[in-house]
Design a protein around this motif. Sequence first.
Motif, PDB file in Angstrom:
ATOM      1  N   PRO A 156       0.840  -1.213   0.000  1.00 57.02           N
ATOM      2  CA  PRO A 156       0.000   0.000   0.000  1.00 57.02           C
ATOM      3  C   PRO A 156       0.870   1.256   0.000  1.00 57.02           C
ATOM      4  O   PRO A 156       1.943   1.273   0.610  1.00 57.02           O
ATOM      5  CB  PRO A 156      -0.798  -0.133   1.309  1.00 57.02           C
ATOM      6  N   VAL A 157       0.425   2.304  -0.684  1.00 50.10           N
ATOM      7  CA  VAL A 157       1.242   3.502  -0.859  1.00 50.10           C
ATOM      8  C   VAL A 157       1.647   4.096   0.479  1.00 50.10           C
ATOM      9  O   VAL A 157       2.810   4.465   0.696  1.00 50.10           O
ATOM     10  CB  VAL A 157       0.479   4.548  -1.706  1.00 50.10           C
ATOM     11  N   SER A 158       0.710   4.181   1.415  1.00 52.78           N
ATOM     12  CA  SER A 158       1.015   4.786   2.713  1.00 52.78           C
ATOM     13  C   SER A 158       2.071   3.975   3.462  1.00 52.78           C
ATOM     14  O   SER A 158       2.982   4.534   4.104  1.00 52.78           O
ATOM     15  CB  SER A 158      -0.254   4.897   3.558  1.00 52.78           C
ATOM     16  N   LEU A 159       1.972   2.631   3.382  1.00 50.14           N
ATOM     17  CA  LEU A 159       2.946   1.780   4.061  1.00 50.14           C
ATOM     18  C   LEU A 159       4.314   1.890   3.395  1.00 50.14           C
ATOM     19  O   LEU A 159       5.348   1.959   4.085  1.00 50.14           O
ATOM     20  CB  LEU A 159       2.474   0.323   4.055  1.00 50.14           C
ATOM     21  N   ALA A 160       4.348   1.906   2.070  1.00 50.97           N
ATOM     22  CA  ALA A 160       5.621   2.019   1.356  1.00 50.97           C
ATOM     23  C   ALA A 160       6.313   3.343   1.682  1.00 50.97           C
ATOM     24  O   ALA A 160       7.527   3.399   1.876  1.00 50.97           O
ATOM     25  CB  ALA A 160       5.380   1.903  -0.150  1.00 50.97           C
ATOM     26  N   LEU A 161       5.520   4.452   1.752  1.00 53.62           N
ATOM     27  CA  LEU A 161       6.109   5.740   2.095  1.00 53.62           C
ATOM     28  C   LEU A 161       6.620   5.758   3.536  1.00 53.62           C
ATOM     29  O   LEU A 161       7.644   6.371   3.840  1.00 53.62           O
ATOM     30  CB  LEU A 161       5.069   6.853   1.893  1.00 53.62           C
ATOM     31  N   LYS A 162       5.874   5.103   4.429  1.00 53.99           N
ATOM     32  CA  LYS A 162       6.288   5.042   5.828  1.00 53.99           C
ATOM     33  C   LYS A 162       7.613   4.303   5.960  1.00 53.99           C
ATOM     34  O   LYS A 162       8.524   4.743   6.687  1.00 53.99           O
ATOM     35  CB  LYS A 162       5.199   4.343   6.647  1.00 53.99           C
ATOM     36  N   ILE A 163       7.746   3.183   5.265  1.00 51.30           N
ATOM     37  CA  ILE A 163       8.993   2.409   5.320  1.00 51.30           C
ATOM     38  C   ILE A 163      10.146   3.208   4.721  1.00 51.30           C
ATOM     39  O   ILE A 163      11.253   3.259   5.277  1.00 51.30           O
ATOM     40  CB  ILE A 163       8.818   1.060   4.581  1.00 51.30           C
ATOM     41  N   ALA A 164       9.872   3.856   3.597  1.00 53.96           N
ATOM     42  CA  ALA A 164      10.928   4.655   2.942  1.00 53.96           C
ATOM     43  C   ALA A 164      11.361   5.817   3.827  1.00 53.96           C
ATOM     44  O   ALA A 164      12.554   6.151   3.915  1.00 53.96           O
ATOM     45  CB  ALA A 164      10.425   5.169   1.597  1.00 53.96           C
ATOM     46  N   GLY A 165      10.387   6.454   4.525  1.00 54.06           N
ATOM     47  CA  GLY A 165      10.722   7.561   5.401  1.00 54.06           C
ATOM     48  C   GLY A 165      11.549   7.135   6.601  1.00 54.06           C
ATOM     49  O   GLY A 165      12.471   7.854   7.014  1.00 54.06           O
ATOM     50  N   SER A 166      11.262   5.950   7.144  1.00 48.07           N
ATOM     51  CA  SER A 166      12.006   5.468   8.311  1.00 48.07           C
ATOM     52  C   SER A 166      13.437   5.069   7.942  1.00 48.07           C
ATOM     53  O   SER A 166      14.309   5.002   8.809  1.00 48.07           O
ATOM     54  CB  SER A 166      11.280   4.279   8.944  1.00 48.07           C
ATOM     55  N   ARG A 167      13.678   4.831   6.649  1.00 44.77           N
ATOM     56  CA  ARG A 167      15.000   4.394   6.201  1.00 44.77           C
ATOM     57  C   ARG A 167      15.790   5.535   5.552  1.00 44.77           C
ATOM     58  O   ARG A 167      16.843   5.307   4.970  1.00 44.77           O
ATOM     59  CB  ARG A 167      14.862   3.263   5.176  1.00 44.77           C
ATOM     60  N   GLN A 168      15.325   6.731   5.680  1.00 45.81           N
ATOM     61  CA  GLN A 168      15.907   7.854   4.922  1.00 45.81           C
ATOM     62  C   GLN A 168      17.379   8.087   5.268  1.00 45.81           C
ATOM     63  O   GLN A 168      18.200   8.347   4.399  1.00 45.81           O
ATOM     64  CB  GLN A 168      15.096   9.122   5.194  1.00 45.81           C
ATOM     65  N   ASN A 169      17.741   7.985   6.542  1.00 46.14           N
ATOM     66  CA  ASN A 169      19.115   8.279   6.967  1.00 46.14           C
ATOM     67  C   ASN A 169      19.891   7.027   7.379  1.00 46.14           C
ATOM     68  O   ASN A 169      20.917   7.142   8.061  1.00 46.14           O
ATOM     69  CB  ASN A 169      19.088   9.276   8.127  1.00 46.14           C
ATOM     70  N   ILE A 170      19.403   5.864   6.996  1.00 43.48           N
ATOM     71  CA  ILE A 170      20.059   4.609   7.386  1.00 43.48           C
ATOM     72  C   ILE A 170      21.196   4.325   6.397  1.00 43.48           C
ATOM     73  O   ILE A 170      20.971   4.286   5.175  1.00 43.48           O
ATOM     74  CB  ILE A 170      19.064   3.430   7.399  1.00 43.48           C
ATOM     75  N   ILE A 191      19.645  -2.522  23.214  1.00 46.72           N
ATOM     76  CA  ILE A 191      20.330  -2.583  21.915  1.00 46.72           C
ATOM     77  C   ILE A 191      19.418  -2.062  20.808  1.00 46.72           C
ATOM     78  O   ILE A 191      19.835  -1.291  19.936  1.00 46.72           O
ATOM     79  CB  ILE A 191      20.786  -4.028  21.618  1.00 46.72           C
ATOM     80  N   GLY A 192      18.148  -2.486  20.826  1.00 39.58           N
ATOM     81  CA  GLY A 192      17.221  -2.043  19.788  1.00 39.58           C
ATOM     82  C   GLY A 192      17.003  -0.544  19.814  1.00 39.58           C
ATOM     83  O   GLY A 192      17.051   0.129  18.774  1.00 39.58           O
ATOM     84  N   GLN A 193      16.747   0.006  21.015  1.00 38.90           N
ATOM     85  CA  GLN A 193      16.505   1.440  21.135  1.00 38.90           C
ATOM     86  C   GLN A 193      17.742   2.246  20.746  1.00 38.90           C
ATOM     87  O   GLN A 193      17.656   3.265  20.033  1.00 38.90           O
ATOM     88  CB  GLN A 193      16.098   1.760  22.577  1.00 38.90           C
ATOM     89  N   ALA A 194      18.919   1.786  21.211  1.00 38.15           N
ATOM     90  CA  ALA A 194      20.152   2.500  20.901  1.00 38.15           C
ATOM     91  C   ALA A 194      20.452   2.468  19.406  1.00 38.15           C
ATOM     92  O   ALA A 194      20.930   3.460  18.827  1.00 38.15           O
ATOM     93  CB  ALA A 194      21.310   1.903  21.695  1.00 38.15           C
ATOM     94  N   ALA A 195      20.193   1.325  18.764  1.00 43.06           N
ATOM     95  CA  ALA A 195      20.456   1.207  17.327  1.00 43.06           C
ATOM     96  C   ALA A 195      19.561   2.140  16.525  1.00 43.06           C
ATOM     97  O   ALA A 195      19.989   2.744  15.529  1.00 43.06           O
ATOM     98  CB  ALA A 195      20.255  -0.242  16.883  1.00 43.06           C
ATOM     99  N   VAL A 196      18.292   2.284  16.954  1.00 42.59           N
ATOM    100  CA  VAL A 196      17.370   3.176  16.247  1.00 42.59           C
ATOM    101  C   VAL A 196      17.782   4.626  16.445  1.00 42.59           C
ATOM    102  O   VAL A 196      17.820   5.427  15.488  1.00 42.59           O
ATOM    103  CB  VAL A 196      15.922   2.946  16.742  1.00 42.59           C
ATOM    104  N   GLU A 197      18.106   5.016  17.688  1.00 39.34           N
ATOM    105  CA  GLU A 197      18.493   6.397  17.966  1.00 39.34           C
ATOM    106  C   GLU A 197      19.808   6.769  17.282  1.00 39.34           C
ATOM    107  O   GLU A 197      20.008   7.929  16.894  1.00 39.34           O
ATOM    108  CB  GLU A 197      18.606   6.610  19.475  1.00 39.34           C
ATOM    109  N   ALA A 198      20.689   5.787  17.114  1.00 43.09           N
ATOM    110  CA  ALA A 198      21.961   6.068  16.443  1.00 43.09           C
ATOM    111  C   ALA A 198      21.824   6.099  14.935  1.00 43.09           C
ATOM    112  O   ALA A 198      22.788   6.441  14.229  1.00 43.09           O
ATOM    113  CB  ALA A 198      23.002   5.016  16.849  1.00 43.09           C
ATOM    114  N   GLY A 199      20.660   5.751  14.427  1.00 44.42           N
ATOM    115  CA  GLY A 199      20.448   5.776  12.990  1.00 44.42           C
ATOM    116  C   GLY A 199      21.102   4.622  12.261  1.00 44.42           C
ATOM    117  O   GLY A 199      21.349   4.704  11.056  1.00 44.42           O
ATOM    118  N   ILE A 200      21.374   3.518  12.975  1.00 47.81           N
ATOM    119  CA  ILE A 200      22.006   2.354  12.337  1.00 47.81           C
ATOM    120  C   ILE A 200      20.964   1.455  11.699  1.00 47.81           C
ATOM    121  O   ILE A 200      21.178   0.920  10.607  1.00 47.81           O
ATOM    122  CB  ILE A 200      22.841   1.578  13.374  1.00 47.81           C
TER     123      ILE A 200
END
Length: 485
Positions: free
Chosen positions: A313-327, A368-377
């Motif tokens: 779905p377009v909204s889900l694809a955009l959400k995933i793409a937005g969360s990966r923008q700086n990874i 580990i999960g929270q730190a990895a997300v906050e660090a942008g890894i």
Amino acid sequence: MAKNLSESLDRNIEYIRYVFSDCEDIVYREFFAGCKMCLVYIDNIINNTSIEESILTNLMNRSDMWGDGNEFIEKSISEVISVKDGKKIYTFDDVFNAILSGDTVILCDDANVGIQASTRGYPTRGVGDVRTEVSILGSKDAFNEALAINIVLIRRRIKDYRLKMKRKSVGTNTKTDVGIMYMEGIVNKNVLKSIERSIENIDIDGIYDSGYMEQLMEKNVLSPFPQIQITERPDKVASSLMDGRVAVVVDNSPFVILLPAPLNEFFQSADDYYERWEIMSFLRFLRYVGCFLAIALSGLFIAFAVYNPSMLPVSLALKIAGSRQNIPFPTATEIIVMEIAFELLVEAGIRLPSPVSSTIGIAGGIIIGQAAVEAGIVSPVIIIITALTAICTYVVPNTSVTAGIRIFKYIVILLSAFLGLFGFWVGILLLLIHLSNMETFGVPYLYPFCSGSQNGYSDLKDSIFRFPIFSMKKRPVYADREEEK
């Protein structure tokens, strides 16, 4: 050729001492009771009361017996020694096996035969609680490391003279006792012969646990999926015996082997039959769904997010793409790193003491999960996918199957990373081909999902869904069909 006992007691003792040189736990108790005699046993693995009251006291109080040594031995077995089991032995090999098994050997002067008296008294822990196959309802007792106690736990549940037990010795050096239990008239004789032949063909120095037997009896050693089921529940073994399966009880192991073991058996738990069929059918269905998601979810996410985002779905694809923008890493790399991190947490939790392991697992995963997300890894979506995969991996009630799930999960991830959705379906197809090519002692591994017509499709009543107990009137396909006619 086995060396026979001599009529000279001194010569026999001298040879036994030579063989057991530097074995200071071997006890030689010489005494006179109508003739010169000697008891030989290993200290601390015998029952001292049996030796003192049933053997020594009785023999010393019957010094009125006369005759040559062989006649004295005969009278001792039939009239004097009051142990539960006693028999004559003629060779030194029999003597050594008896001593090492925890029995006491009685030798007499002027006799070329000895007595093997049952005096075993191994130190064992009591009957404990189930740990790896916990159920809400049903019995809580579990097997321990003593073969005799495990057999008793099974026999107390099946009070039928048709329950048979054959004893074998496996391991050139350890000579581990192995009991083969089955229901005569219910077990398929061809399956039983195949299992016995498989055990007899084992050629190894030592067997220390049922895990050794499991690996040596499996036909397809390259498969990560188990073809042999192990359990610590006596009620599970009893119900399996009544279904026509064979139980292999290994001394020194708290787990019993059940054969044959098609894949469907690994998705069944004790609670499935102790609670109402409606809710348990739903939960069993969830296990199959969880197993599929554990293998497929990570690979399917890679295929959709990287190669086929238009199928989302377009909204889900955009959400995933937005969360990966700086990874900075590719999606496949993120998932593999997080999956390996979870595997390390699981392994660390197993090795640590129980109070600490749960804390490490929860705190480690969150931190580990929270730190990895906050660090942008890694992205938050990857954390969700990894957590769901981890939960689904351990939905299956048998830990042996989870090993195959964990390995095939990485195969699907790699194929999806290189070939997208096509690679995902190639991985699933390879899994199905692999499982369909396997069998367990003559039974297809995917039974009853394949070849179900062999038993009139009745075994499907106890597969993905569990039908009411009163509707399951036929035994599984691996039982003896003549018994039901």
